[in-house]
Each structure stands twice: as C-alpha cells, then as structure tokens.
Design a protein around this motif. Sequence first.
Motif, PDB file in Angstrom:
ATOM      1  N   ASP A  28      68.578 -15.046  57.827  1.00 32.59           N
ATOM      2  CA  ASP A  28      69.695 -15.989  57.844  1.00 32.59           C
ATOM      3  C   ASP A  28      69.799 -16.758  59.155  1.00 32.59           C
ATOM      4  O   ASP A  28      70.522 -17.746  59.228  1.00 32.59           O
ATOM      5  CB  ASP A  28      71.014 -15.239  57.594  1.00 32.59           C
ATOM      6  N   LEU A  29      69.114 -16.305  60.201  1.00 31.10           N
ATOM      7  CA  LEU A  29      69.170 -17.016  61.476  1.00 31.10           C
ATOM      8  C   LEU A  29      68.603 -18.430  61.367  1.00 31.10           C
ATOM      9  O   LEU A  29      69.061 -19.349  62.048  1.00 31.10           O
ATOM     10  CB  LEU A  29      68.392 -16.248  62.552  1.00 31.10           C
ATOM     11  N   LEU A  30      67.595 -18.598  60.518  1.00 34.64           N
ATOM     12  CA  LEU A  30      66.967 -19.902  60.372  1.00 34.64           C
ATOM     13  C   LEU A  30      67.648 -20.754  59.319  1.00 34.64           C
ATOM     14  O   LEU A  30      67.329 -21.925  59.162  1.00 34.64           O
ATOM     15  CB  LEU A  30      65.490 -19.727  60.014  1.00 34.64           C
ATOM     16  N   HIS A  31      68.584 -20.151  58.577  1.00 32.54           N
ATOM     17  CA  HIS A  31      69.323 -20.885  57.560  1.00 32.54           C
ATOM     18  C   HIS A  31      70.764 -20.389  57.578  1.00 32.54           C
ATOM     19  O   HIS A  31      71.306 -20.003  56.548  1.00 32.54           O
ATOM     20  CB  HIS A  31      68.717 -20.665  56.172  1.00 32.54           C
ATOM     21  N   ALA A  32      71.365 -20.377  58.758  1.00 28.82           N
ATOM     22  CA  ALA A  32      72.686 -19.772  58.918  1.00 28.82           C
ATOM     23  C   ALA A  32      73.732 -20.527  58.103  1.00 28.82           C
ATOM     24  O   ALA A  32      73.970 -21.707  58.314  1.00 28.82           O
ATOM     25  CB  ALA A  32      73.093 -19.754  60.391  1.00 28.82           C
ATOM     26  N   THR A  33      74.336 -19.828  57.161  1.00 23.81           N
ATOM     27  CA  THR A  33      75.354 -20.441  56.317  1.00 23.81           C
ATOM     28  C   THR A  33      76.687 -19.710  56.398  1.00 23.81           C
ATOM     29  O   THR A  33      77.716 -20.257  56.046  1.00 23.81           O
ATOM     30  CB  THR A  33      74.901 -20.446  54.846  1.00 23.81           C
ATOM     31  N   GLY A  34      76.645 -18.454  56.884  1.00 21.47           N
ATOM     32  CA  GLY A  34      77.883 -17.689  56.939  1.00 21.47           C
ATOM     33  C   GLY A  34      78.455 -17.398  55.564  1.00 21.47           C
ATOM     34  O   GLY A  34      79.661 -17.304  55.379  1.00 21.47           O
ATOM     35  N   GLY A  35      77.592 -17.243  54.572  1.00 14.92           N
ATOM     36  CA  GLY A  35      78.044 -17.052  53.196  1.00 14.92           C
ATOM     37  C   GLY A  35      78.400 -15.615  52.889  1.00 14.92           C
ATOM     38  O   GLY A  35      78.468 -14.745  53.755  1.00 14.92           O
ATOM     39  N   ASP A  36      78.646 -15.383  51.601  1.00 11.43           N
ATOM     40  CA  ASP A  36      79.007 -14.039  51.155  1.00 11.43           C
ATOM     41  C   ASP A  36      77.831 -13.086  51.325  1.00 11.43           C
ATOM     42  O   ASP A  36      76.670 -13.491  51.282  1.00 11.43           O
ATOM     43  CB  ASP A  36      79.426 -14.076  49.688  1.00 11.43           C
TER      44      ASP A  36
END
Length: 415
Positions: A28-36
């Motif tokens: 998620d570091l390369l596509h950080a969205t802060g999602g569920d």
Amino acid sequence: MNSEQTAQATVVVTGAGLAVPGLAGPGDLLHATGGDGGFDPETGLRGRDLRHKDRATRLALRSVESALRDAGLYGADGPALDGTRTAVVVSSNTGNYDSVCGYVDTAARQTSRAISAMGLPHTSTSAIAGWIASNFGLRGPAVTLCNGATSGLDAVHWGRNLIAADRADTVVVTGVEPHNDVVQKLLGARAVDGAATVVLESAAHDAERADRARAVLGVHGRGRDHHEVLCGAVGSRPEDIGLWLTGDRETDPAQRVTVGRHVALQDTLGECGGALGVLQCAAAVAHFDAGGDGPVLATARTAELSLALTLLPPPGAPRLSSSERKEQNVSHNTADSVDLEELRSLMAATFELAPEDVTDDASFTQDLGVDSLTTLEIATRLEDRYGVDVTDEEFKSISTLLSVRELVRRKLAEA
C-alpha cells in the motif's frame, strides 16, 4: 572472494512489516489510499503486551511482529529465531518526546518527588530498541539512531554493518515516528504516526534457513554533496533505475536521473522523519514483490547531509532491459489513468520547481519562467512515463499542466 564469502558479505531483506494507519502492508505504500482493511491504531495498539508503553513503542512492536511473520521468523509460539544472533536497530527522532516532556512538566509543576520511577525507563533514548529486544527475545546488539531525515537509511546501513562484522546473522531494523501534541508542536506538521520494520539477513544465513530474499542491499552513499552521492549510488547508467523513492520529490539537476516513476512517501503519509528510510526499503520490497524491475534508489537528505541506497531485485528475479521495463511500465496506461498530481510532480521535477508552483493553468514560459530548452524535456519524460510520442506540432500546444494532461489522454485514447 569465493562464492561462500560473497554470500556472507551480501545482505538481503527477507521481511517487511508496517503499522501505519490505513495501510494493510508494504504494497500500500506505493498506492496509498487509506482504504478499508488497513491498520487501525484504535484496535491494533491494544493488548497485554502493549500495556504501559508509549505510542512509538507500541507502533514499533506491531511493525516488528508483522515483519518477522513476513520473513517466516514468527510462528504459532512466537519468534522462531536465534535471539543471541539477532540485533535491533531503531531510527526515531521524536519517538519518546511525549514521555520526556511529560516528566519535565511534572517536575516543573510538582518537583521531582512527583515523578514515578516506574515510567523513568520510557525517557531513555534507547527505550524503543529495548522494548523490541525484550518482547521478542533478541539478545544481540541494540542500536538507536536519531539524526533527522537521513536516520532511517543510516539505520539500514548500520544493520548491514552488524551483519558484516559478524555481530549478528539477523537484524531487525525499525523506523518509527508517532503523532501527538508534543510532536505537532515541535514539528509544526503532522508526523506519519506509524512504524515500518525490515528484516535483514546475510545471504548465507538466508540460504541456510529458507532462501526468502526479497531484495538485496546495494550501494550505500553518504556525504555532503548531493550530486556526488547520487553519482556514486546510481553509477554510470542512471536510466536503469526502476523506481526512485525520493526524500524531497526533486531530481538532481546535474545528475538528471530520469526514471519512469518517482514516489515521495511523505506526500501521502506526512512528515516521516526517522521512519523514512525504513519505509522506503519496505516500499522497495513491495516493488519487487509485484514484479517491478530494479534497482530501486532510495534517497534522503538534510541541509548538511545526503544519503542514497540502491536496492536490487532478489537473486533469480528476471531482469528487464531499459526498453523492456519501459514497455512494461506503460502497458497499463489508459486515458483515465493519467493522474494530475503525478503529472504535476513530473513537470515540477523537469522544471526544478516545487510541485505547488506548477498550478493547473500556469503558463510554463510566462508564469513559471521555464526556458524552451528545458521545456523540450517534457516530451522525453512523457514518453518514458506514458509511452506516448509527442510530435513537433503537438509540442507547440503544450503550455500548461492541464494542456499536457489533455495531450497525454488524447494520445492514450488513440493508441
């Protein structure tokens, strides 16, 4: 140096873990969205093992457990490793400031007699490293670094040094920065409020254990001259860098390290401080796990110091030529995938400006003062990033950020 000595000298990353709000793992570091589904401090920082510990220590402990599991070193009964040959290196600039300031405030208001001896260990600079060692039974050297934005990459380097000096076979390297009122007041900005951990092993130890290498530590550069440090890290072929994890989102104008993708983690996470370099290494692992080519370049710098570290794909991973990597990078691009903020960063790097200066409608030549020679670089960078060819006639239409986006979208739609 024979093959056995080479394996002993080579240090690999075998695991990576995070405790960052909203992120489920290094990917998620390369596509950080802060999602569920990401890490939730409200629930993730509870438990008997975390009682009576400051926030930075709790974040660090959670990231260490995640990294050890990822490396295959944490089983049903807890840590599954030789604690006597496992070291700890922690990087944190503000980790226990709240504990220290709390003690100082209490002493100032109520005298030293009001201070509890039970909490005094939390005021030690090395408290986080001590708790990691204690909780996971790690009895090798324990080192703490606190030297600004470069601290994280320094911590990774010290982990490698401990292995090279035969002080450890395995090193747990953690970078952590909490967010609280004390840190907010000190920095004037929001800190990442999270932790990252990578597990380092000698290649020889990893081969004996399970051969789980996810990345290989490459060249480490450190010095005052940013240009020289970059040159030493990337060598004579900067175009072969697959991903630049930059500390300040700017390419060096003298070095011209032109790569398909730059990622500045602090743009999405906040002020990373001493956690930056470890977060970058975790992101490099995620990049290779996803089939990304390397090397990956991680950089950080302060006004006085510049650091760079290259990370290489694990042994046996397919290596792509520059043209093959370019084709792979752009194959997924569509008109709808052209992100304005990524394009803004690309333009800012080209023009050597801050991203916020490149507003949507600002004229490149009149408002931003960019000369025509520099503007020519846009076409090359668009080709590298999106795989679109810009003709001389089309180039005349490029004058603002929005016009560049529209051109790229149209070219991709036509492809």
